[in-house]
Design a protein around this motif. Sequence first.
Motif, PDB file in Angstrom:
ATOM      1  N   PHE A   1      -3.634  -2.192  -0.001  1.00 12.76           N
ATOM      2  CA  PHE A   1      -3.588  -3.604   0.150  1.00 12.76           C
ATOM      3  C   PHE A   1      -3.716  -4.060  -1.455  1.00 12.76           C
ATOM      4  O   PHE A   1      -4.374  -3.171  -2.505  1.00 12.76           O
ATOM      5  CB  PHE A   1      -5.169  -3.788   0.574  1.00 12.76           C
ATOM      6  N   LYS A   2      -2.722  -4.994  -1.799  1.00 12.87           N
ATOM      7  CA  LYS A   2      -2.516  -5.378  -3.023  1.00 12.87           C
ATOM      8  C   LYS A   2      -3.717  -6.049  -3.652  1.00 12.87           C
ATOM      9  O   LYS A   2      -4.521  -6.699  -3.211  1.00 12.87           O
ATOM     10  CB  LYS A   2      -1.321  -6.408  -3.094  1.00 12.87           C
ATOM     11  N   THR A   3      -3.946  -6.002  -5.036  1.00 13.16           N
ATOM     12  CA  THR A   3      -5.124  -6.527  -5.819  1.00 13.16           C
ATOM     13  C   THR A   3      -4.678  -8.224  -5.831  1.00 13.16           C
ATOM     14  O   THR A   3      -3.746  -8.696  -5.527  1.00 13.16           O
ATOM     15  CB  THR A   3      -5.024  -6.089  -7.380  1.00 13.16           C
ATOM     16  N   GLU A   4      -6.074  -8.921  -5.921  1.00 12.24           N
ATOM     17  CA  GLU A   4      -5.907 -10.467  -6.068  1.00 12.24           C
ATOM     18  C   GLU A   4      -4.736 -10.810  -7.016  1.00 12.24           C
ATOM     19  O   GLU A   4      -4.308 -11.598  -6.869  1.00 12.24           O
ATOM     20  CB  GLU A   4      -7.210 -11.041  -6.277  1.00 12.24           C
ATOM     21  N   GLU A   5      -4.768  -9.962  -8.320  1.00 12.76           N
ATOM     22  CA  GLU A   5      -3.864 -10.462  -9.224  1.00 12.76           C
ATOM     23  C   GLU A   5      -2.261 -10.238  -8.725  1.00 12.76           C
ATOM     24  O   GLU A   5      -1.562 -11.210  -8.919  1.00 12.76           O
ATOM     25  CB  GLU A   5      -4.050  -9.415 -10.471  1.00 12.76           C
TER      26      GLU A   5
END
Length: 159
Positions: A120-124
């Motif tokens: 899951f990709k980071t918020e950034e």
Amino acid sequence: SRSRVVERGRREESRVGSARGRPERAREMSREFMFENDEAVCWKTTIAPNNPLKMHRHDRSRCIVGLQGGTLKKTEEDGTVSDLTFETGKAYWLDADPPDELHADVNEGERDIVVIVTEFKTEEERQAARAIAAKRAEALGKAPFVMPEGWEPPTEKRT
């Protein structure tokens, strides 16, 4: 000779040995890219027995689903050893690794371990993807597609 799939769908040839007397070579880990979007990246990993993976870390949280289970022996840089067991048909959540810690894994079993990994990709990363999509839409002169509020897929057959 057999073909295997590695990152992003590239095919790579690998010889494992044959009845013609050629020496067997240890099979390597392989990755088969499944999908990537603004939220996640997903691939299938096959980890062959007795072929240690190099030191690495996982920068993202991830879900791992065991397609063909087994146990990986995980060795931290400081020498700490632990087992990661993936049962066939079960899903597991693993948090991102600390940025300053590496580990290596080895499948000490006799069969391949096959898992689906969804990071899951980071918020950034998600914010950057949204900014790129907005710029692309602006350049094309239309807003990004937004699902209408309350929309659901059809629940009845067409007649």
